[in-house]
Motif scaffolding. Structure first.
Motif, PDB file in Angstrom:
ATOM      1  N   GLU A 190      51.195   0.650 116.761  1.00 42.85           N
ATOM      2  CA  GLU A 190      49.779   0.463 117.108  1.00 42.85           C
ATOM      3  C   GLU A 190      49.245  -0.828 116.496  1.00 42.85           C
ATOM      4  O   GLU A 190      48.559  -1.617 117.155  1.00 42.85           O
ATOM      5  N   LYS A 191      49.572  -1.081 115.233  1.00 40.54           N
ATOM      6  CA  LYS A 191      49.135  -2.294 114.555  1.00 40.54           C
ATOM      7  C   LYS A 191      49.754  -3.533 115.203  1.00 40.54           C
ATOM      8  O   LYS A 191      49.074  -4.534 115.437  1.00 40.54           O
ATOM      9  N   THR A 224      50.826  -3.844 118.249  1.00 39.34           N
ATOM     10  CA  THR A 224      50.258  -4.042 119.588  1.00 39.34           C
ATOM     11  C   THR A 224      48.946  -4.816 119.499  1.00 39.34           C
ATOM     12  O   THR A 224      48.685  -5.733 120.292  1.00 39.34           O
ATOM     13  N   ALA A 225      48.122  -4.459 118.510  1.00 37.81           N
ATOM     14  CA  ALA A 225      46.855  -5.176 118.326  1.00 37.81           C
ATOM     15  C   ALA A 225      47.112  -6.627 117.929  1.00 37.81           C
ATOM     16  O   ALA A 225      46.441  -7.547 118.415  1.00 37.81           O
ATOM     17  N   GLU A 226      48.091  -6.862 117.059  1.00 37.76           N
ATOM     18  CA  GLU A 226      48.411  -8.227 116.648  1.00 37.76           C
ATOM     19  C   GLU A 226      48.935  -9.048 117.821  1.00 37.76           C
ATOM     20  O   GLU A 226      48.617 -10.231 117.968  1.00 37.76           O
ATOM     21  N   ASP A 282      42.577  -7.385 122.272  1.00 38.35           N
ATOM     22  CA  ASP A 282      41.971  -6.277 123.022  1.00 38.35           C
ATOM     23  C   ASP A 282      42.412  -6.236 124.483  1.00 38.35           C
ATOM     24  O   ASP A 282      41.886  -5.453 125.271  1.00 38.35           O
ATOM     25  N   VAL A 338      45.972  -1.940 125.050  1.00 42.08           N
ATOM     26  CA  VAL A 338      45.553  -0.863 124.152  1.00 42.08           C
ATOM     27  C   VAL A 338      46.732   0.066 123.865  1.00 42.08           C
ATOM     28  O   VAL A 338      47.560   0.334 124.742  1.00 42.08           O
ATOM     29  N   TRP A 339      46.791   0.536 122.646  1.00 47.95           N
ATOM     30  CA  TRP A 339      47.835   1.487 122.244  1.00 47.95           C
ATOM     31  C   TRP A 339      47.465   2.903 122.694  1.00 47.95           C
ATOM     32  O   TRP A 339      46.336   3.352 122.512  1.00 47.95           O
ATOM     33  N   ASN A 341      37.912   0.604 127.681  1.00 51.24           N
ATOM     34  CA  ASN A 341      38.326  -0.740 127.281  1.00 51.24           C
ATOM     35  C   ASN A 341      38.284  -1.662 128.496  1.00 51.24           C
ATOM     36  O   ASN A 341      39.327  -2.019 129.060  1.00 51.24           O
TER      37      ASN A 341
END
Length: 679
Positions: free
Chosen positions: A139-140, A142-144, A148, A151-152, A173
């Protein structure tokens, strides 16, 4: 845009995405498009969903592989959805949403496409995307990687609830172009087909760059000394020596066809210090482990170990694997779970040599290997930026023994009589051998077409089908080295051999006084010695496999009928006929049956007759060559000419499964030649 344009555009997009293995694996993922059509009953507009149906492949998808559903009815299912504990019931409900006749059956992923508020949706299984999806901190990451724009979505088994989850992510989103599905893959959407495809590719390529730019150099750890890849020739020779044993082990519960892969990806993985640790974690994406099983069997010996030691260790590891798989099944099985389907591995990794994969046919075996290569790539990516953390064992079991998967298996067509069997046909480039190869393939066998004329063998193999069905090898059956090389190629192509047809032959029609030493030696070298060499090399494979098998000799009525001007041919055929009896007696303890077929002269389509034998035999009998077949027919009790396909039918009769208790038999295929009756 017309309905046909919508479907055609979707198929074209699917084919483009499916053509690149970086985007998705074979038969993995699905795509969809929404549009409006005039209902033929009400004459009113109706919104429809076109989506890849169950069991299809994006790269080869056609319009017939699409399911077409009414969106109003599909969306109405949200109000009748009974909850995640009963979501499997929704698959049957999809059938009541279908529009029109024909089309494919809706897949479990239909809800993902229908409920997401976007005209076009792609769900794919790229290695790069699954690497992020299986990373411990996915999840982290994917954000990096995406900010936006992607989305995870935490792991959830494919189904109606996952469709609701992704629909909610899309609503909440608005800047997102897609999502990473934990442990599974990616989903992207767009307002047009072009935008959807571009968004899918953006997610895949961005993930690839992220892994390349942020990953460590050796995610699988250091090379283990002594476990490096053998040189190519040595590697393939060892693979051919081990393959029959491994295939026999993998076929303990039911016969399997094999595939061998010694690509750099596989050899690098099997040489590294994290091999055992990562292999034990198994694959994660459902499409992967449904074909590879939850984990592979890994040989823990270096390639320098003797073949005998490797075989002994493989047998120990196989026994342990079966015990562990049974324990896995018993840990998670519930009263209504399908019965255990088999405890043998689908993937076997041999350091320094490569990977052996298995399935009900060659394509299934090959694809299983391709999926494990996908899994290696996924593990590399996840380990490069994090720690590989696939979905847990319980979730894997819920999918492997899912009632919906079991129902799909039960819908599979009944296998053909020779399914899972590998046939090796000598002299397969023409005449009788070609007819035999074609018949055996038509009955479900994988066929190795062996011939001195390799170009002719290749033409026959190509005519039969792809390399998943038939391959060609050049083979001089009078040379032990050439025969052994041809058998090695057969073993590497399909994992082993089960059905050997000694058909290679030639004839020189001369009287005793005209027959030279060379004439005699040539015919005995090809037929008597050649059959011996092929049977000897094949018997080693059959015994190592431990699966029984068949050896069939195409002898001749001349083995028992004393005709003029063929002393060398007739005696070589008599030699073959007695080899049948001798080998039947010797190989019976291994479950190997040895039988023969005694044809009369096969004129039409025969390489022997076309090579001059026909003209000489016609001269012996005082008839024009073009009437030789009719002459042979008239001297038989049935007055029928013997054709190559008649001989092929006899081979199938001997090997097709009904004559399981028959060995040492010669079947006459001569339309009735009384002088050749067996006594």
């Amino acid at each position: 845009m017309t309905v046909s344009d919508t479907a055609a555009e979707l198929v074209a997009r699917s084919n483009r995405l499916g053509a690149d293995p970086r985007n998705t694996n074979y038969a993995g993922g699905n795509t969809s498009a929404k549009g409006t059509e005039t209902d033929p009953v009400t004459r009113q507009p109706v919104e429809l969903l076109w989506v890849k149906g169950s069991g299809g492949d994006l790269g080869t998808l056609t319009s017939k592989g699409l399911a077409v559903l009414r969106l109003d009815r599909l969306n109405a299912l949200v109000d009748s959805y009974p909850g995640v504990d009963r979501e499997d019931e929704m698959v049957a409900a999809f059938d009541y949403c279908l529009h029109g006749k024909g089309g494919a059956a809706p897949s479990i992923d239909t809800a993902m496409h229908g409920l997401v508020d976007a005209p076009h949706v792609d769900h794919l299984h790229p290695d790069s995307g699954i690497a992020l999806a299986t990373a411990a901190d996915g999840e982290k990451l994917t954000a990096e990687c995406f900010g936006d724009r992607v989305v995870w979505v935490p792991w959830r088994r494919p189904g109606f609830q996952l469709g609701l989850d992704i629909a909610a992510v899309k609503r909440e989103n608005p800047a997102a172009i897609g999502c990473v599905l934990g442990g599974h893959g990616i989903t992207a959407w767009g307002n047009t087909s072009e935008e959807c495809e571009a968004n899918s590719l953006e997610i895949i390529r961005t993930a690839e760059r992220f892994l390349a730019e942020n990953g460590k150099a050796e995610p699988f750890g250091a090379v283990v000394e002594g476990f490096e890849a053998l040189p190519a020739d040595e590697r393939r020779e060892r693979a051919a020596a081990l393959a029959p044993v491994i295939r026999g082990l993998a076929s303990t519960d039911k016969p399997q066809v094999g595939h061998f892969n010694d690509s750099d990806v596989v050899l690098e993985f099997t040489a590294r210090e994290k091999l055992t640790e990562l292999a034990a974690l198994g694959t994660s994406c459902p499409d992967h482990f449904l074909r590879t099983k939850v984990r592979p069997l890994v040989l823990d010996l270096p390639p320098s170990a003797s073949v005998e030691d490797a075989v002994a260790r493989l047998k120990e590891l196989h026994e342990a694997y079966r015990e562990e798989y049974a324990a896995y099944y018993n840990r998670h099985a519930e009263p209504d779970s399908p019965a255990m389907r088999g405890a043998d591995p689908a993937i076997v990794l041999v350091p320094g040599v490569g990977m052996f994969s298995f399935g009900k046919d060659k394509q299934t075996a090959r694809v299983a290997g391709e999926f494990y290569v996908n899994a290696i790539n996924v593990m590399r990516g996840a380990e490069a930026v994090s720690t590989y953390a696939p979905i847990d064992e319980r979730e894997k079991f819920r999918i492997e023994y899912w009632a919906l998967e079991e129902a799909k298996l039960q819908r599979m067509p009944k296998p053909k009589p020779l399914a899972t069997r590998v046939a090796f046909v000598t002299g397969g480039g023409s005449g009788i051998g070609k007819a035999i190869a074609q018949r055996l393939a038509a009955e479900g066998a994988c066929v190795v077409v062996a011939d001195l004329d390799q170009a002719a063998a290749e033409a026959v193999a190509k005519e039969i089908g792809s390399t998943d069905v038939a391959v060609a090898v050049g083979a001089d059956v009078s040379s032990a080295a050439a025969v052994e090389a041809a058998l090695r190629e057969a073993v590497l192509a399909f994992g082993g051999v089960d059905l050997i047809v000694n058909n290679a032959g030639l004839s020189i029609s001369k009287s005793l006084l005209e027959t030279t030493d060379r004439d005699w030696d040539l015919q005995h070298d090809v037929m008597a010695k050649g059959s011996f060499l092929v049977s000897r090399a094949a018997a080693k494979v059959l015994i190592d496999q431990g699966m029984g098998g068949d050896i069939v000799y195409i002898s001749s009525k001349n083995a028992v009928f004393a005709g003029p001007n063929n002393v060398a041919y007739g005696s070589a055929k008599a030699d073959q006929a007695h080899q049948v009896r001798l080998l039947a007696a010797e190989l019976g303890e291994y479950g190997v049956r040895v039988n023969g077929v005694n044809p009369d002269g096969v004129v039409r389509g025969s390489g022997i007759f076309a090579g001059g034998w026909g003209a000489k035999r016609a001269a012996v009998y005082g008839v024009p060559e073009e009437e030789l077949g009719a002459y042979y027919a008239q001297r038989t009790l049935l007055k029928r000419e013997v054709l190559p396909e008649n001989v092929a039918a006899a081979v199938f009769a001997l090997t097709g499964g009904d004559l399981t208790h028959t060995t040492g038999l010669h079947i006459p295929v001569d339309a009735g030649v009384a002088a050749a009756f067996l006594r």
